[in-house]
Design a protein around this motif. Structure first.
Motif, PDB file in Angstrom:
ATOM      1  N   GLY A  55      35.801  13.233  49.053  1.00 36.65           N
ATOM      2  CA  GLY A  55      35.604  14.666  48.876  1.00 36.65           C
ATOM      3  C   GLY A  55      36.636  15.150  47.869  1.00 36.65           C
ATOM      4  O   GLY A  55      37.319  14.348  47.208  1.00 36.65           O
ATOM      5  N   GLY A  56      36.763  16.453  47.756  1.00 36.43           N
ATOM      6  CA  GLY A  56      37.734  17.012  46.831  1.00 36.43           C
ATOM      7  C   GLY A  56      39.146  16.527  47.116  1.00 36.43           C
ATOM      8  O   GLY A  56      39.889  16.158  46.201  1.00 36.43           O
TER       9      GLY A  56
ATOM     10  N   GLY B  51      39.186  24.616  53.381  1.00 34.92           N
ATOM     11  CA  GLY B  51      39.947  23.636  52.624  1.00 34.92           C
ATOM     12  C   GLY B  51      39.548  23.478  51.172  1.00 34.92           C
ATOM     13  O   GLY B  51      40.188  22.727  50.446  1.00 34.92           O
TER      14      GLY B  51
ATOM     15  N   GLY C   9      29.296   7.922  51.563  1.00 31.18           N
ATOM     16  CA  GLY C   9      28.050   8.335  50.901  1.00 31.18           C
ATOM     17  C   GLY C   9      28.295   8.332  49.405  1.00 31.18           C
ATOM     18  O   GLY C   9      28.713   7.347  48.836  1.00 31.18           O
TER      19      GLY C   9
ATOM     20  N   THR D 202      31.301  27.362  50.005  1.00 30.42           N
ATOM     21  CA  THR D 202      30.920  28.569  49.279  1.00 30.42           C
ATOM     22  C   THR D 202      31.907  28.896  48.156  1.00 30.42           C
ATOM     23  O   THR D 202      31.935  30.018  47.678  1.00 30.42           O
ATOM     24  N   THR D 203      32.729  27.930  47.814  1.00 32.59           N
ATOM     25  CA  THR D 203      33.521  27.885  46.570  1.00 32.59           C
ATOM     26  C   THR D 203      34.603  28.964  46.421  1.00 32.59           C
ATOM     27  O   THR D 203      35.037  29.239  45.314  1.00 32.59           O
TER      28      THR D 203
ATOM     29  N   VAL E 196      32.954  20.711  59.685  1.00 32.35           N
ATOM     30  CA  VAL E 196      34.327  21.120  59.409  1.00 32.35           C
ATOM     31  C   VAL E 196      35.281  20.662  60.505  1.00 32.35           C
ATOM     32  O   VAL E 196      34.956  20.672  61.685  1.00 32.35           O
TER      33      VAL E 196
ATOM     34  N   LEU F 160      29.643  24.606  59.960  1.00 35.88           N
ATOM     35  CA  LEU F 160      29.698  25.870  59.232  1.00 35.88           C
ATOM     36  C   LEU F 160      28.500  25.927  58.307  1.00 35.88           C
ATOM     37  O   LEU F 160      28.222  24.967  57.598  1.00 35.88           O
TER      38      LEU F 160
ATOM     39  N   VAL G  43      40.602   7.075  51.919  1.00 37.60           N
ATOM     40  CA  VAL G  43      39.301   7.077  52.588  1.00 37.60           C
ATOM     41  C   VAL G  43      38.740   8.490  52.511  1.00 37.60           C
ATOM     42  O   VAL G  43      39.359   9.439  53.015  1.00 37.60           O
TER      43      VAL G  43
HETATM   44  C1  LIG Z   1      29.408  25.788  54.518  1.00 39.99           C
HETATM   45  C2  LIG Z   1      30.856  25.652  54.144  1.00 39.99           C
HETATM   46  C3  LIG Z   1      31.464  26.651  53.413  1.00 39.99           C
HETATM   47  C4  LIG Z   1      32.806  26.544  53.064  1.00 39.99           C
HETATM   48  N1  LIG Z   1      33.344  27.516  52.268  1.00 39.99           N
HETATM   49  C5  LIG Z   1      34.631  27.394  51.844  1.00 39.99           C
HETATM   50  C6  LIG Z   1      35.171  28.358  50.950  1.00 39.99           C
HETATM   51  O1  LIG Z   1      34.477  29.291  50.491  1.00 39.99           O
HETATM   52  N2  LIG Z   1      36.472  28.227  50.575  1.00 39.99           N
HETATM   53  C7  LIG Z   1      37.248  27.209  51.042  1.00 39.99           C
HETATM   54  O2  LIG Z   1      38.422  27.159  50.708  1.00 39.99           O
HETATM   55  N3  LIG Z   1      36.747  26.256  51.872  1.00 39.99           N
HETATM   56  C8  LIG Z   1      35.453  26.318  52.281  1.00 39.99           C
HETATM   57  N4  LIG Z   1      34.930  25.357  53.113  1.00 39.99           N
HETATM   58  C9  LIG Z   1      35.786  24.255  53.580  1.00 39.99           C
HETATM   59  C10 LIG Z   1      35.937  23.135  52.570  1.00 39.99           C
HETATM   60  O3  LIG Z   1      34.669  22.815  52.018  1.00 39.99           O
HETATM   61  C11 LIG Z   1      36.521  21.904  53.252  1.00 39.99           C
HETATM   62  O4  LIG Z   1      37.670  22.248  54.003  1.00 39.99           O
HETATM   63  C12 LIG Z   1      36.947  20.844  52.250  1.00 39.99           C
HETATM   64  O5  LIG Z   1      35.901  20.564  51.350  1.00 39.99           O
HETATM   65  C13 LIG Z   1      37.342  19.562  52.991  1.00 39.99           C
HETATM   66  O6  LIG Z   1      37.932  18.602  52.148  1.00 39.99           O
HETATM   67  P1  LIG Z   1      37.080  17.521  51.342  1.00 39.99           P
HETATM   68  O7  LIG Z   1      36.497  18.189  50.158  1.00 39.99           O
HETATM   69  O8  LIG Z   1      37.950  16.383  51.043  1.00 39.99           O
HETATM   70  O9  LIG Z   1      35.992  17.115  52.435  1.00 39.99           O
HETATM   71  P2  LIG Z   1      34.605  16.353  52.300  1.00 39.99           P
HETATM   72  O10 LIG Z   1      33.919  16.691  51.029  1.00 39.99           O
HETATM   73  O11 LIG Z   1      33.889  16.573  53.559  1.00 39.99           O
HETATM   74  O12 LIG Z   1      35.109  14.858  52.170  1.00 39.99           O
HETATM   75  C14 LIG Z   1      35.247  13.942  53.236  1.00 39.99           C
HETATM   76  C15 LIG Z   1      34.500  12.686  52.847  1.00 39.99           C
HETATM   77  O13 LIG Z   1      34.826  11.627  53.741  1.00 39.99           O
HETATM   78  C16 LIG Z   1      33.710  10.786  53.808  1.00 39.99           C
HETATM   79  N5  LIG Z   1      33.832   9.899  54.973  1.00 39.99           N
HETATM   80  C17 LIG Z   1      33.722  10.236  56.278  1.00 39.99           C
HETATM   81  N6  LIG Z   1      33.858   9.154  57.063  1.00 39.99           N
HETATM   82  C18 LIG Z   1      34.075   8.092  56.230  1.00 39.99           C
HETATM   83  C19 LIG Z   1      34.295   6.697  56.445  1.00 39.99           C
HETATM   84  N7  LIG Z   1      34.337   6.176  57.681  1.00 39.99           N
HETATM   85  N8  LIG Z   1      34.474   5.909  55.359  1.00 39.99           N
HETATM   86  C20 LIG Z   1      34.439   6.431  54.113  1.00 39.99           C
HETATM   87  N9  LIG Z   1      34.242   7.739  53.851  1.00 39.99           N
HETATM   88  C21 LIG Z   1      34.058   8.564  54.904  1.00 39.99           C
HETATM   89  C22 LIG Z   1      32.546  11.759  53.885  1.00 39.99           C
HETATM   90  O14 LIG Z   1      31.333  11.158  53.530  1.00 39.99           O
HETATM   91  C23 LIG Z   1      32.985  12.856  52.922  1.00 39.99           C
HETATM   92  O15 LIG Z   1      32.426  12.709  51.624  1.00 39.99           O
HETATM   93  C24 LIG Z   1      33.583  25.433  53.490  1.00 39.99           C
HETATM   94  C25 LIG Z   1      32.979  24.436  54.244  1.00 39.99           C
HETATM   95  C26 LIG Z   1      31.622  24.514  54.560  1.00 39.99           C
HETATM   96  C27 LIG Z   1      30.978  23.424  55.362  1.00 39.99           C
END
Ligand SMILES: Cc1cc2nc3c(=O)[nH]c(=O)nc-3n(C[C@H](O)[C@H](O)[C@H](O)COP(=O)(O)OP(=O)(O)OC[C@H]3O[C@@H](n4cnc5c(N)ncnc54)[C@H](O)[C@@H]3O)c2cc1C
Ligand SMILES: [Zn+2]
Lengths: 416, 72, 204
Positions: free
Chosen positions: A40-41, A366, A65, A76-77, A338, A257, A37
């Motif tokens: 994201g990355g 993350g 989405g 911010t990568t 976050v 954030l 579920v």
């Molecule tokens: C502004 C900003 C700057 C950042 N900068 C950095 C950085 O420079 N370096 C770094 O290491 N980290 C950074 N981070 C943190 C990092 O982006 C996150 O910790 C990481 O992306 C989280 O993992 P993810 O990619 O899986 O999350 P997400 O991309 O948030 O994936 C979670 C997904 O779950 C989906 N979802 C939610 N609920 C449901 C549901 N009920 N059913 C189905 N899908 C659902 C959402 O739509 C979303 O797409 C930053 C974060 C932000 C906001």
């Protein structure tokens, strides 16, 4: 299709009209061995490594989405492995090593750029703390160098070195750290997973868990019911909302954030720089914009929209560190949701429900963890045993007292 | 940084001599409802009257739904 | 004995006659004030109000607002908590106020602790908007309204005075005296685009 110089040339000669979509956008089938579920990355990397490392290919990633619309596409990568504590550092160094081979592994250009991450320090005490951190990094096999003020000056001559309040005394440099293109990471993992048979299902929100006693046997989604053997949650800022569907309370608060991009300028900032006396960090994108950020907004929020006091705070930090950017105009700002954990460190663990696994608590950091998080979560899902480098990321550590609190702030998420 | 400082959920301190005190302290200190919607929370008027407020706020919109002095 | 009498200093003794052409805003330090904070003792709010009403013929504000009588003003700065300012009197003002309200309230002398600036001019709202996070628009912040908030990270209480004869707005800002140099630096950089004039200290 494999990307190569030859493929590029062939497509160019055919007018670039024959590129295929990078991954398959699918509708759900009735059942899977594993449903992840969150697209994201972390979710996509988990699916990729499940298929590639563990041969588990009957897998779906469901995303409410579109993939990468959460934090994966908002961050911010910055990638780095400059943590202090033994529960964290080996994990982040694993991630760094995976980044280093990622593009070859995925056959996809994720624009991994090891331009270096420099944390500047402003006092003797901060130097000592950074030296300690650098030593911890080296013990875990990462690279770390202490720079004096002159060495920092050679890299970034325009910083405000002689600031009366916060003079720059030097920095901790991790040369192997840097940046990666966040959405390319999402697409690259999606492609790798999709090529190995993983279904990627967008606009598909999980709304309910189907249970057989304490075992999870399926999911209700906005695209119908999906039966499954195991479920892995990787929903970042939505973790508490999804866990609540099962009445599960998590050691997590969702915060905002923000991030910012300026208009483009000539190459100025060769690495990632963080200010040691305020909340500001910056890098420069290949397009020339300064990409920067600072602290979280400080209160629980699901709004994905930040407020102005933090904009001001971040810009003040920037001005204190590098007054040269004072005339730059801000082009865009945005916020992500976050998942702040109670000790600032993540959770990759089983849950009280059979067949339900949790990947959460990534706070504001993350993105750098994406490869290792996927790697370790896949390991846990496939083997029911944590990968050794993620074995400290337990859900019960708050109850047993085995916290991994890098900042020593305690259970006050807005201070981590 | 700004006028008000966020403190988070107003939790009652559990009874330290209760038989299940460790579990209750764990829940009070570490677990959160973290709702998407109305949320009860404490704010400290740090750069102001230094009073504590109990605020009800919608975490999806940031709309403040009500506020009262926390002591009351 | 005249040699031993201590006389107050301006909070900004080194400013000189600073001006930036443009005529946008003016700033004055109110000098020689008696300043005190007054906090009602538990349960004594009503009696305290009565005592103040009898003596000063005014009603203590129960909200962030300022009330005045003659040379004395009271500004609500928190629940059961007021900032009392007297034009003149120095620390003697707090002694007399304390004598008046004991045991209904606690009074602490702040004559050397706070500074009060009076600011005005046609561009004053645009200037203040750069540092105060609150809405100072005339519709939201009326004469007599007050707020205890921050200005450029500095804790401050601001109240709106009656507009000047030319219709331009006028505010007074109380803040810790030790931060007046920081405030000054913020003020002149924020007012620079409009022009400003430091009018020195005023004995009222
Ligand atoms: C502004 C900003 C700057 C950042 N900068 C950095 C950085 O420079 N370096 C770094 O290491 N980290 C950074 N981070 C943190 C990092 O982006 C996150 O910790 C990481 O992306 C989280 O993992 P993810 O990619 O899986 O999350 P997400 O991309 O948030 O994936 C979670 C997904 O779950 C989906 N979802 C939610 N609920 C449901 C549901 N009920 N059913 C189905 N899908 C659902 C959402 O739509 C979303 O797409 C930053 C974060 C932000 C906001
Ligand atoms: Zn207050």
């Amino acid at each position: 299709m494999r990307y190569s110089l030859l493929a590029l040339a062939r497509q160019a000669f055919r007018g670039n009209r024959h590129w295929q979509p990078v991954w398959r956008d699918t509708e759900p089938r009735p059942s899977y061995d594993v449903v992840i579920v969150g697209g994201g990355g972390h979710g996509l990397a988990t699916a990729y490594y499940l298929a590639k490392q563990h041969g588990v290919r009957n897998v779906a990633v469901v995303e409410k989405g579109w993939i990468g619309s959460g934090n994966a596409g908002r961050n911010t990568t910055i990638i780095r492995s400059n943590y202090l504590l033994p529960g964290n550092e080996p994990f982040y160094e694993r991630s760094m090593k995976l980044w280093e081979g990622l593009e070859q592994d995925l056959n996809y250009n994720a624009m991994v750029s090891q331009r270096g991450v420099l944390n500047v320090y402003h006092s003797d005490a901060q130097r000592d703390a950074f030296a300690r951190r650098g030593n911890a990094m080296r013990l875990a096999g990462a690279d770390a160098e202490m720079l004096d003020a002159e060495a920092v000056r050679r890299m970034l001559p325009f910083l405000d070195f002689d600031n009366a309040r916060f003079p720059i005394k030097g920095g901790l440099l991790q040369r192997r750290g840097g940046t990666a293109r966040h959405d390319a990471v999402v697409w690259g993992y999606a492609r790798g997973a999709s090529d190995r048979g993983v279904d990627i299902i967008q606009n598909c929100e999980v709304t309910r868990f189907l249970r057989d006693g304490s075992r999870i046997v399926g999911l209700n989604t906005t695209k119908g019911t999906i039966r499954c053997g195991k479920v892995g949650l990787a929903v970042a800022g939505s973790s508490s909302r999804v866990a609540k569907l099962l009445g599960l309370k998590l050691p997590i608060e969702s915060h905002l954030l923000q991030a910012f991009v300026s208009e483009a300028i000539k190459p100025l900032i060769p690495c990632v720089v963080t200010f040691g006396a305020g909340h500001f960090y910056v890098s420069q994108s290949d397009k020339g914009g300064l990409v920067f950020g600072g602290d979280i907004d400080g209160y629980n929020s699901y709004a994905q929209r930040g407020n102005l006091p933090v904009v001001e705070d971040v810009c003040e930090g920037g001005m204190a560190l590098m007054p040269a950017i004072g005339r730059l105009r801000l082009l865009r700002s945005w916020a992500g949701l976050v998942d702040m954990s109670m000790d600032g460190s993540p959770i990759i663990d089983r849950t009280p429900f059979n067949g339900l696994y949790l990947n959460a608590g990534w706070c504001y950091g993350g993105f750098k963890a994406t490869p290792a998080s996927g790697w370790c979560f896949a390991h846990l899902l496939a083997q029911d045993q944590p990968d050794p480098v993620a074995s400290a990321f337990r859900l019960d550590r708050f109850e047993t007292g085995h916290l991994i609190d890098e900042k020593g702030q305690g259970a006050q998420p807005n201070l981590h | 940084m700004s006028e008000f400082v966020y403190y988070g959920d107003p939790v009652q301190r559990p009874d330290p001599v209760a038989a299940d005190a460790p579990r209750r302290f764990y829940e009070a200190v570490y677990l959160r409802d973290n709702p998407a919607g109305p949320h009860e929370e404490l704010w400290y008027h740090a750069n102001g009257c230094r009073g504590w407020l109990r605020v009800s706020r919608d975490t999806r919109t940031h709309d403040v739904l009500g506020a009262s002095f926390a002591g009351k | 004995m005249a040699d031993t009498a201590l006389s107050g200093l301006s909070a900004l003794p080194h400013i000189g006659m600073q001006t930036q052409p443009g005529g946008g805003v003016t700033i004055t330090e109110r000098y020689g004030l008696g300043i005190a904070t007054m906090q009602a003792r538990q349960g004594q709010d009503v009696s305290l109000r009565e005592r103040i009403r009898q003596h000063f013929l005014l009603e203590l504000p129960g909200r962030p607002a300022i009330v005045r009588t003659g040379s004395v003003s009271f500004t609500g700065i928190g629940p059961h908590h007021w900032l009392a300012v007297s034009a003149g009197g120095g620390h003697l003002f707090s002694s007399s106020l304390r004598a008046l309200v004991t045991p209904l309230a606690s009074v602490s002398d702040q004559s050397g602790g706070y500074v009060v600036f009076r600011v005005g001019g046609r561009a004053i709202r645009d200037t203040l908007a750069k540092g105060f996070p609150i809405d100072l628009d005339p519709r939201a912040f009326k004469p007599g309204d007050a707020a205890t908030t921050i200005v450029s990270h500095i804790g401050a209480t601001i109240w709106r005075c009656d507009d000047g004869a030319d219709g331009s707005a006028c505010f007074e800002i109380a803040l810790f005296r030790s931060l007046s140099q920081s405030f000054w630096e913020w003020f002149v950089s924020s007012a620079a685009e409009f022009g400003y004039q430091w009018q020195g200290t005023t004995q009222q």
